[in-house]
Design a protein around this motif. Structure first.
Motif, mmCIF file in Angstrom:
data_model
loop_
_atom_site.group_PDB
_atom_site.id
_atom_site.type_symbol
_atom_site.label_atom_id
_atom_site.label_comp_id
_atom_site.label_asym_id
_atom_site.label_seq_id
_atom_site.Cartn_x
_atom_site.Cartn_y
_atom_site.Cartn_z
ATOM 1 N N LEU A 312 0.816 -1.219 0.000
ATOM 2 C CA LEU A 312 0.000 0.000 0.000
ATOM 3 C C LEU A 312 0.847 1.266 0.000
ATOM 4 O O LEU A 312 0.315 2.366 -0.016
ATOM 5 N N GLY A 313 2.166 1.107 0.020
ATOM 6 C CA GLY A 313 3.049 2.260 -0.064
ATOM 7 C C GLY A 313 3.686 2.348 -1.437
ATOM 8 O O GLY A 313 3.163 1.820 -2.418
ATOM 9 N N GLU A 314 4.823 3.002 -1.505
ATOM 10 C CA GLU A 314 5.550 3.134 -2.761
ATOM 11 C C GLU A 314 6.989 2.647 -2.563
ATOM 12 O O GLU A 314 7.527 2.685 -1.463
ATOM 13 N N ASP A 315 7.586 2.174 -3.633
ATOM 14 C CA ASP A 315 9.009 1.872 -3.598
ATOM 15 C C ASP A 315 9.598 2.221 -4.961
ATOM 16 O O ASP A 315 8.869 2.440 -5.924
ATOM 17 N N ASP A 316 10.906 2.266 -5.024
ATOM 18 C CA ASP A 316 11.583 2.697 -6.246
ATOM 19 C C ASP A 316 12.274 1.547 -6.973
ATOM 20 O O ASP A 316 13.150 1.790 -7.807
ATOM 21 N N LEU A 317 11.889 0.299 -6.649
ATOM 22 C CA LEU A 317 12.589 -0.823 -7.268
ATOM 23 C C LEU A 317 12.389 -0.846 -8.777
ATOM 24 O O LEU A 317 13.351 -1.029 -9.532
ATOM 25 N N PHE A 318 11.167 -0.675 -9.229
ATOM 26 C CA PHE A 318 10.908 -0.732 -10.669
ATOM 27 C C PHE A 318 11.654 0.377 -11.403
ATOM 28 O O PHE A 318 12.251 0.141 -12.467
ATOM 29 N N GLU A 319 11.647 1.573 -10.833
ATOM 30 C CA GLU A 319 12.367 2.682 -11.453
ATOM 31 C C GLU A 319 13.869 2.384 -11.535
ATOM 32 O O GLU A 319 14.524 2.700 -12.526
ATOM 33 N N LYS A 320 14.386 1.745 -10.487
ATOM 34 C CA LYS A 320 15.803 1.391 -10.481
ATOM 35 C C LYS A 320 16.090 0.301 -11.520
ATOM 36 O O LYS A 320 17.137 0.316 -12.180
ATOM 37 N N MET A 321 15.153 -0.621 -11.712
ATOM 38 C CA MET A 321 15.310 -1.645 -12.747
ATOM 39 C C MET A 321 15.390 -1.011 -14.133
ATOM 40 O O MET A 321 16.224 -1.395 -14.963
ATOM 41 N N LEU A 322 14.526 -0.035 -14.380
ATOM 42 C CA LEU A 322 14.550 0.650 -15.672
ATOM 43 C C LEU A 322 15.868 1.392 -15.862
ATOM 44 O O LEU A 322 16.455 1.378 -16.946
ATOM 45 N N GLU A 323 16.336 2.017 -14.802
ATOM 46 C CA GLU A 323 17.569 2.800 -14.878
ATOM 47 C C GLU A 323 18.791 1.929 -15.169
ATOM 48 O O GLU A 323 19.628 2.269 -16.017
ATOM 49 N N LEU A 324 18.878 0.788 -14.476
ATOM 50 C CA LEU A 324 20.072 -0.058 -14.601
ATOM 51 C C LEU A 324 20.034 -0.976 -15.818
ATOM 52 O O LEU A 324 21.063 -1.519 -16.220
ATOM 53 N N ASP A 325 18.847 -1.190 -16.378
ATOM 54 C CA ASP A 325 18.683 -2.004 -17.589
ATOM 55 C C ASP A 325 19.256 -3.409 -17.419
ATOM 56 O O ASP A 325 19.853 -3.967 -18.332
ATOM 57 N N SER A 326 19.054 -3.987 -16.235
ATOM 58 C CA SER A 326 19.552 -5.331 -15.954
ATOM 59 C C SER A 326 18.415 -6.333 -15.860
ATOM 60 O O SER A 326 18.372 -7.309 -16.600
#
Length: 419
Positions: A312-326
């Motif tokens: 129910l909160g937010e996290d930045d994992l998906f954004e970090k996945m997009l950034e690192l392209d791994s």
């Protein structure tokens, strides 16, 4: 007269205490016998014969790695929900049988179970002991002789369970489980089980990294929050850990082959990211047609209510996945009758088939949601995803008996999905 009443009151209280003690001892005895019988069931299947079975090693960083120039097969299981008590023994045996049959058929190099291995709800299972179900699963996997690993779910260590998450992590790290690759992870990172398994070729290049992440449980660790379903999110320092692991592996590969950077990776955890809900909403609002961001692959979203029960909160994992392209795919469980796979902003989201015979009312009588996912990691860093229903002919095996089920719930309306 007053003394006589007081004496009778004490006698009644003593009788009540004695009765409770007898009942408690009886339940404890029944639960002990149930666990012993589950262990016997696990031992009955025997070792899976895998030709040229790969054996992992540990590197200087303490991470497990496999070496192969061929395909590497990962089986994704989720939400096994073993009650581990005398009241759940029948469905627990079915769960163990389903796992054993699919592992025996697929012969994976690694099995990853993404949480909710156990479900020791006392009024359903007859026990608070969350080690019982975990022990039954661990014993089965060790008997099958296949390498395995887990991430934590929200039910693996409830507020009312005997053992907390730290104790469960210590249980998995027990050296007697020689096929278990679980690691509790860095002490300065939130959660238990944040760790990496690498697949390398004979030149030492990491061709696929498997990231196991603790998606936490509830925003607050108490019974009320578990009933309300206020699920937590992956924490900021876990995202930092994820980034540091990707950068570490990138640096290692750069020493061997610049073509292998960024390292390709797959992520496994229990509770879906909020982006899974965002993506499905975008798909439905576009009348179930693909968008620039969304590409439907297969499966359905069939849960009621919120449809996707993410944190129910937010996290930045998906954004970090997009950034690192791994990371090119992530695999989760949690929502037992969701089994869709789709691509969103270039990353694949995949619900695993559940095993659950117990947690959802009446779920042991239906079968469209039960099965496994096979991920085949290729030497060129690509991968394929194949989902198999447990009741397909694929698992019509000698020595295994499957129960009769109907293939869908009759009391829910499935969300529309493309034919």
């Amino acid at each position: 007269m007053a003394k006589e009443k007081s004496k009778k009151g004490k006698q009644a209280l003593l009788l009540l205490v004695a009765a409770i003690a007898v009942i408690a001892a009886l339940i404890a005895g029944l639960n002990y016998l149930s666990v012993q019988q589950l262990l016997e069931v696990g031992n009955s299947y025997g070792k899976v014969e895998i030709e040229n079975q790969l054996t992992p090693e540990k590197d200087e960083n303490g991470n497990w790695y496999f070496t192969t120039d061929g395909d590497f097969k990962v089986m994704h299981l989720t939400d096994i929900h073993i009650g581990g008590g005398f009241m759940s023994k029948g469905v627990d045996e079915k769960a163990l049988n389903a796992v054993a049959a699919m592992v025996t058929r697929e012969k994976p190099d690694l099995v990853i179970a993404t949480g909710d291995i156990t479900f020791p709800v006392p009024y359903r299972a007859g026990t608070f002991n969350n080690h019982s179900g975990i022990k039954a699963f661990a014993n089965l996997m060790e008997s099958l002789g296949v390498y395995w690993d887990v991430t934590f779910g929200n039910h693996d260590a409830e507020a009312y369970s005997y053992f907390d998450r730290e104790s469960v992590a210590e249980f998995y790290e027990n050296e007697e489980y020689r096929y278990c690759l679980f690691q509790a992870g860095p002490e300065d990172v939130d959660g238990y089980g944040n760790h990496t398994i690498e697949v390398k070729n004979s030149e030492g290049v990491i061709t696929q990294a498997i990231m196991l992440i603790d998606s936490q449980a509830y925003i607050k660790d108490n019974i009320i929050e578990s009933i309300k379903g206020t699920y937590d999110n992956i924490h900021p320092n876990q995202v930092e850990w994820y980034e540091s692991e990707i950068l570490r592996m990138n640096a290692e590969n750069e020493k061997t082959s610049e073509k292998a950077v960024p390292v390709k990776s797959l992520a496994f955890f229990h509770i879906p990211l909020t982006e899974m809900a965002d993506a499905w909403t975008e798909f439905t609002e576009n009348k179930y047609e693909d968008t620039d961001n969304f590409k439907y692959i297969e499966g359905i979203i069939a849960e009621g209510g919120r449809l996707v029960y993410c944190g129910l909160g937010e996290d930045d994992l998906f954004e970090k996945m997009l950034e690192l392209d791994s990371t090119k795919a992530m695999f989760n469980g949690h929502d037992h009758i969701n089994n869709t796979t789709f691509e969103y902003k270039g990353i694949t989201f995949s619900y695993g088939y559940s095993i659950d015979y117990f947690a959802y009312s009446g779920i042991d009588k239906v079968g469209s949601q039960r099965g496994c996912t096979m991920i085949t990691c290729k030497p060129d860093t690509s991968f394929t995803i194949d989902k198999y229903n447990y009741y397909s002919d694929r698992y019509d095996l000698d020595g295994f008996t499957r129960e009769d089920v109907t293939m869908q719930y009759e009391d829910i309306t499935y969300q529309h999905f493309p034919e």
